[in-house]
Design a protein around this motif. Structure first.
Motif, PDB file in Angstrom:
ATOM      1  N   UNK A   1      11.603   7.363   4.503  1.00 39.39           N
ATOM      2  CA  UNK A   1      10.601   6.317   4.378  1.00 39.39           C
ATOM      3  C   UNK A   1       9.297   6.657   5.076  1.00 39.39           C
ATOM      4  N   UNK A   2       9.397   7.195   6.293  1.00 38.08           N
ATOM      5  CA  UNK A   2       8.189   7.562   7.037  1.00 38.08           C
ATOM      6  C   UNK A   2       7.413   8.659   6.344  1.00 38.08           C
ATOM      7  N   UNK A   3       8.124   9.644   5.773  1.00 40.77           N
ATOM      8  CA  UNK A   3       7.454  10.718   5.039  1.00 40.77           C
ATOM      9  C   UNK A   3       6.795  10.178   3.777  1.00 40.77           C
ATOM     10  N   UNK A   4       7.469   9.272   3.082  1.00 33.27           N
ATOM     11  CA  UNK A   4       6.882   8.684   1.874  1.00 33.27           C
ATOM     12  C   UNK A   4       5.613   7.897   2.209  1.00 33.27           C
ATOM     13  N   UNK A   5       5.613   7.209   3.339  1.00 34.48           N
ATOM     14  CA  UNK A   5       4.401   6.466   3.695  1.00 34.48           C
ATOM     15  C   UNK A   5       3.259   7.413   4.004  1.00 34.48           C
ATOM     16  N   UNK A   6       3.556   8.569   4.590  1.00 37.64           N
ATOM     17  CA  UNK A   6       2.490   9.554   4.815  1.00 37.64           C
ATOM     18  C   UNK A   6       1.991  10.146   3.501  1.00 37.64           C
ATOM     19  N   UNK A   7       2.870  10.269   2.510  1.00 36.74           N
ATOM     20  CA  UNK A   7       2.421  10.692   1.174  1.00 36.74           C
ATOM     21  C   UNK A   7       1.479   9.636   0.600  1.00 36.74           C
ATOM     22  N   UNK A   8       1.807   8.370   0.793  1.00 36.17           N
ATOM     23  CA  UNK A   8       0.943   7.290   0.315  1.00 36.17           C
ATOM     24  C   UNK A   8      -0.426   7.333   1.013  1.00 36.17           C
ATOM     25  N   UNK A   9      -0.423   7.655   2.300  1.00 38.82           N
ATOM     26  CA  UNK A   9      -1.692   7.791   3.025  1.00 38.82           C
ATOM     27  C   UNK A   9      -2.484   8.969   2.469  1.00 38.82           C
ATOM     28  N   UNK A  10      -1.788  10.068   2.191  1.00 40.94           N
ATOM     29  CA  UNK A  10      -2.451  11.243   1.610  1.00 40.94           C
ATOM     30  C   UNK A  10      -3.064  10.909   0.258  1.00 40.94           C
ATOM     31  N   UNK A  11      -2.340  10.155  -0.554  1.00 37.83           N
ATOM     32  CA  UNK A  11      -2.877   9.731  -1.855  1.00 37.83           C
ATOM     33  C   UNK A  11      -4.149   8.896  -1.676  1.00 37.83           C
ATOM     34  N   UNK A  12      -4.140   8.012  -0.689  1.00 35.12           N
ATOM     35  CA  UNK A  12      -5.337   7.217  -0.410  1.00 35.12           C
ATOM     36  C   UNK A  12      -6.499   8.112   0.009  1.00 35.12           C
ATOM     37  N   UNK A  13      -6.233   9.118   0.850  1.00 37.18           N
ATOM     38  CA  UNK A  13      -7.292  10.023   1.295  1.00 37.18           C
ATOM     39  C   UNK A  13      -7.859  10.855   0.146  1.00 37.18           C
ATOM     40  N   UNK A  14      -7.052  11.141  -0.887  1.00 39.28           N
ATOM     41  CA  UNK A  14      -7.545  11.868  -2.058  1.00 39.28           C
ATOM     42  C   UNK A  14      -8.669  11.110  -2.758  1.00 39.28           C
ATOM     43  N   UNK A  15      -8.704   9.798  -2.585  1.00 39.09           N
ATOM     44  CA  UNK A  15      -9.767   8.992  -3.179  1.00 39.09           C
ATOM     45  C   UNK A  15     -11.077   9.132  -2.405  1.00 39.09           C
ATOM     46  N   UNK A  16     -11.016   9.738  -1.208  1.00 38.69           N
ATOM     47  CA  UNK A  16     -12.168   9.827  -0.308  1.00 38.69           C
ATOM     48  C   UNK A  16     -12.795   8.449  -0.110  1.00 38.69           C
ATOM     49  N   UNK A  17     -11.984   7.486   0.349  1.00 37.62           N
ATOM     50  CA  UNK A  17     -12.462   6.101   0.424  1.00 37.62           C
ATOM     51  C   UNK A  17     -13.350   5.846   1.634  1.00 37.62           C
ATOM     52  N   UNK A  18     -14.143   4.802   1.517  1.00 38.13           N
ATOM     53  CA  UNK A  18     -14.932   4.333   2.658  1.00 38.13           C
ATOM     54  C   UNK A  18     -14.102   3.409   3.543  1.00 38.13           C
ATOM     55  N   UNK A  19     -13.150   2.698   2.931  1.00 36.55           N
ATOM     56  CA  UNK A  19     -12.266   1.779   3.639  1.00 36.55           C
ATOM     57  C   UNK A  19     -10.830   2.072   3.228  1.00 36.55           C
ATOM     58  N   UNK A  20      -9.919   2.043   4.193  1.00 34.99           N
ATOM     59  CA  UNK A  20      -8.496   2.100   3.887  1.00 34.99           C
ATOM     60  C   UNK A  20      -7.871   0.772   4.296  1.00 34.99           C
ATOM     61  N   UNK A  21      -7.201   0.130   3.344  1.00 28.11           N
ATOM     62  CA  UNK A  21      -6.477  -1.106   3.594  1.00 28.11           C
ATOM     63  C   UNK A  21      -4.991  -0.782   3.617  1.00 28.11           C
ATOM     64  N   UNK A  22      -4.295  -1.221   4.638  1.00 32.29           N
ATOM     65  CA  UNK A  22      -2.865  -0.946   4.764  1.00 32.29           C
ATOM     66  C   UNK A  22      -2.127  -2.270   4.911  1.00 32.29           C
TER      67      UNK A  22
END
Length: 264
Positions: free
Chosen positions: A147-168
């Motif tokens: 689960x912890x590794x999957x959540x880090x994959x989800x964070x990585x996916x968010x970073x691929x968007x190069x976002x200005x804001x991250x909502x968790x």
């Protein structure tokens, strides 16, 4: 930078968020706390435009986010990445492909249909996974990870968007304490190293105190506290969670000291 003015969301005769006002003038790591049903998730969903506001407005750098439609709305959702409690990965796809899905908003329909990714994006996805300490799992199916590794994959996916804001939205609610700490440390580093705004719904006071610069407390859809972690006293906690929550300053301090010893 970010202004939320009298933002409300109603579902029939129920008000989930009631005239919320928040101003963030610089990138910060903000924790939103409150009981289940307080309106935390609805607030984040309105920020990301997964849900439309009933009243009020959201402004980011002067742009009215609540008025965006079509391609402009999709661009905003790329700039304002969302991380969910249940990860929202594609279980049978490999980790790198899941991360690359963070680029879907800017890819053509044909490229999406055939799952074609530029080599530069693939290298970038691997670099992000390396940064989060899980690059060695890049070829595995997402469902094979913890689960912890999957959540880090989800964070990585968010970073691929190069976002200005991250909502968790409750990013650690389903994780054990060790993985919860790893995920929160990752979000904190992203804020500090990238200068990104991170807004996270959190389910414990101590997590908000430990990782956030600013804490917002919600109760029954309304914001009842907005201040620093140091101002989050036992009395304030009772205002947020209710007088029957049973908080004691001694117990809270003990919990913090225990975590510090376990993860030192």
């Amino acid at each position: 930078m970010l202004e939320i003015n009298n933002l409300s969301k109603r579902f029939g005769d129920k008000t989930a968020v009631d005239a919320a006002n928040i101003t963030v003038d610089r990138p910060a790591m903000i924790g939103i706390i409150g009981r289940s049903g307080a309106g935390k998730s609805t607030l984040l969903r309105m920020l990301n435009r997964l849900a439309d506001a009933s009243d009020g407005e959201i402004l980011f750098n002067g742009q009215d986010v609540t008025a965006l439609r079509g391609a402009e709305k999709r661009q905003w959702q790329s700039d304002c990445a969302m991380i969910f409690q249940q990860f929202n990965l594609v279980p049978r796809l490999d980790v790198v492909s899941n991360v690359l899905h963070g680029t879907l908003n800017r890819r053509s329909t044909l490229a999406t249909l055939f799952n074609l990714f530029p080599q530069a994006d693939i290298y970038r996805a691997i670099d992000i996974l390396e940064r989060l300490g899980i690059a060695e799992h890049g070829a595995k199916r997402a469902e094979a990870l913890s689960g912890g590794q999957q959540q880090r994959v989800a964070i990585a996916r968010a970073l691929m968007q190069d976002p200005k804001i991250i909502l968790a939205d409750e990013p650690i609610a389903s994780l054990d304490p060790m993985n919860a700490q790893i995920v929160m440390q990752a979000l904190r580093r992203i804020h500090e190293e990238d200068g990104r705004m991170v807004i996270a719904n959190l389910h414990t006071l101590d997590t908000a105190r430990r990782y956030c610069d600013r804490v917002i407390g919600m109760r029954d859809g309304r914001i009842v506290f907005d201040g620093t972690p140091a101002q989050l006293t036992t009395g304030v906690a009772r205002d947020i969670y209710g007088a029957d929550a049973g908080f004691s300053e001694a117990a809270t301090s003990t919990e913090i000291e225990t975590l510090d010893r376990e993860f030192a």
